[in-house]
Scaffold this motif. Sequence first.
Motif, PDB file in Angstrom:
ATOM      1  N   PRO A 128       0.832  -1.216   0.000  1.00 22.61           N
ATOM      2  CA  PRO A 128       0.000   0.000   0.000  1.00 22.61           C
ATOM      3  C   PRO A 128       0.858   1.255   0.000  1.00 22.61           C
ATOM      4  O   PRO A 128       1.930   1.292   0.625  1.00 22.61           O
ATOM      5  CB  PRO A 128      -0.803  -0.134   1.302  1.00 22.61           C
ATOM      6  CG  PRO A 128      -0.879  -1.613   1.542  1.00 22.61           C
ATOM      7  CD  PRO A 128       0.439  -2.158   1.064  1.00 22.61           C
ATOM      8  N   PRO A 154      -1.873  -2.214  -8.005  1.00 21.19           N
ATOM      9  CA  PRO A 154      -3.010  -1.374  -7.584  1.00 21.19           C
ATOM     10  C   PRO A 154      -2.833   0.080  -8.018  1.00 21.19           C
ATOM     11  O   PRO A 154      -2.654   0.986  -7.193  1.00 21.19           O
ATOM     12  CB  PRO A 154      -3.001  -1.532  -6.065  1.00 21.19           C
ATOM     13  CG  PRO A 154      -1.557  -1.769  -5.724  1.00 21.19           C
ATOM     14  CD  PRO A 154      -1.003  -2.587  -6.868  1.00 21.19           C
ATOM     15  N   ALA A 156      -4.836   2.299  -9.189  1.00 22.97           N
ATOM     16  CA  ALA A 156      -5.827   3.259  -8.701  1.00 22.97           C
ATOM     17  C   ALA A 156      -5.464   3.756  -7.304  1.00 22.97           C
ATOM     18  O   ALA A 156      -5.640   4.946  -6.998  1.00 22.97           O
ATOM     19  CB  ALA A 156      -7.217   2.625  -8.693  1.00 22.97           C
ATOM     20  N   ASP A 157      -4.927   2.867  -6.455  1.00 24.48           N
ATOM     21  CA  ASP A 157      -4.522   3.285  -5.103  1.00 24.48           C
ATOM     22  C   ASP A 157      -3.376   4.293  -5.166  1.00 24.48           C
ATOM     23  O   ASP A 157      -3.354   5.276  -4.403  1.00 24.48           O
ATOM     24  CB  ASP A 157      -4.093   2.072  -4.270  1.00 24.48           C
ATOM     25  CG  ASP A 157      -5.247   1.131  -3.971  1.00 24.48           C
ATOM     26  OD1 ASP A 157      -6.415   1.543  -4.145  1.00 24.48           O
ATOM     27  OD2 ASP A 157      -4.998  -0.025  -3.569  1.00 24.48           O
ATOM     28  N   PHE A 158      -2.441   4.047  -6.057  1.00 25.91           N
ATOM     29  CA  PHE A 158      -1.305   4.969  -6.178  1.00 25.91           C
ATOM     30  C   PHE A 158      -1.729   6.282  -6.824  1.00 25.91           C
ATOM     31  O   PHE A 158      -1.176   7.341  -6.513  1.00 25.91           O
ATOM     32  CB  PHE A 158      -0.162   4.303  -6.940  1.00 25.91           C
ATOM     33  CG  PHE A 158       0.628   3.360  -6.086  1.00 25.91           C
ATOM     34  CD1 PHE A 158       1.696   3.815  -5.329  1.00 25.91           C
ATOM     35  CD2 PHE A 158       0.280   2.017  -5.990  1.00 25.91           C
ATOM     36  CE1 PHE A 158       2.414   2.951  -4.504  1.00 25.91           C
ATOM     37  CE2 PHE A 158       0.984   1.151  -5.166  1.00 25.91           C
ATOM     38  CZ  PHE A 158       2.053   1.630  -4.421  1.00 25.91           C
ATOM     39  N   ASP A 160      -4.663   7.671  -6.344  1.00 24.74           N
ATOM     40  CA  ASP A 160      -5.297   8.408  -5.244  1.00 24.74           C
ATOM     41  C   ASP A 160      -4.240   9.032  -4.331  1.00 24.74           C
ATOM     42  O   ASP A 160      -4.368  10.191  -3.915  1.00 24.74           O
ATOM     43  CB  ASP A 160      -6.203   7.482  -4.436  1.00 24.74           C
ATOM     44  CG  ASP A 160      -7.460   7.082  -5.188  1.00 24.74           C
ATOM     45  OD1 ASP A 160      -7.799   7.753  -6.188  1.00 24.74           O
ATOM     46  OD2 ASP A 160      -8.099   6.090  -4.789  1.00 24.74           O
ATOM     47  N   ALA A 161      -3.202   8.234  -4.017  1.00 19.46           N
ATOM     48  CA  ALA A 161      -2.142   8.734  -3.133  1.00 19.46           C
ATOM     49  C   ALA A 161      -1.388   9.887  -3.783  1.00 19.46           C
ATOM     50  O   ALA A 161      -1.029  10.869  -3.115  1.00 19.46           O
ATOM     51  CB  ALA A 161      -1.185   7.598  -2.779  1.00 19.46           C
TER      52      ALA A 161
END
Length: 367
Positions: A128, A154, A156-158, A160-161
């Motif tokens: 994460p 992932p 999409a997670d990165f 967002d970050a």
Amino acid sequence: MIYLDYQATTPLAPEARAAMLRWLAGPDEGAGDPGGFANPSSTHKAGRAAAAAVEVARDQVAALLPRGGRLFFTSGATEALNWALFRGAEAMPGGVAGLSIEHAASLQCLERLNAAILPVGADGVALPPDPALIPENGIVAAMLVNNEVGTIQPVADFADAAHAKHSLLLCDAVQAYGRVAIPDGADLIALSAHKIHGPKGIGALWVRDGVDLPPFMVGGAQELGMRSGTVSPALCAGFGAAAALAAERFDADAAHAERLWSLAMDMLPEWTLNGSAERRYHGNLNIRREGVNGLRLMSDARDIAFSLGSACGSGSGKVSHVLRAMGVAEADARASIRLGWGRYTSEQALRDGLNAIKAAARLQGVN
């Protein structure tokens, strides 16, 4: 030869070849045909026709990408990634970060930019995002499908970050494009035609609307003023046709890859999978077997085309940086091989290829 190296390159689709030929032809004055060889920057009739073909191809390639962006043709994904990272770092000077398993075309840029390197787990999937490693007003590079072990990241997670810190997300989608859905969160996306049954020598960089990316090459202001150099209508047409075919065959190609994956899993129960079995594209199989020397295996099974990892680094003798990042021991990394298949791989060809690889392993005393 049985070809099981689809991550290195894919066979040119007949439809892509046919699309290219029109734009390679010279004039037939007797038939009144000007041919398709004209420079698409020329303003005469033949040049305008060539320019129109480039725009058709642009739309075909962009159809598999998120809406709200501009697509620029490049000489390949390497140029696209260099452009995004080096020029992006100028526009977004807050710093750079990227996954430890990025392709060398990104990783070497990251190293030159003194980027923060983001870790992955033993399953080959990025951990994460750590906000402390994400730059403010910078760029984060996260590939979608890893070229060596096939794991899906992932992204999409990165994204967002990155966006939480006003940074851009660059996605290397070379191995994913036409095979898995591209997430909406990316700001920059790099592509390569020859990974989807298109021609070598052409790729693209997609830039989200509103992203101010400086040009990488200057001179003639081609490609909407962003990438100078004469554009090849033939290469664009081949890329476009391959993209259109990938869109049309998306479900069928995915189902075929799954069938071949199941066949390989049934035939190789003694081999250990490198990377997650679930979070991966099932047209990429990276496996290892204790007691096997991968380099010798390639020599003994010389009628089967497969690799030890990235085609760019297979001849270096170095252990895969992807497997190292996953914590795979050096001996296990040297016992690893990568197999890739796709649209034109038959079940019989895969079965014969795997049997040949197993026979080569037995020559090393591995049953």
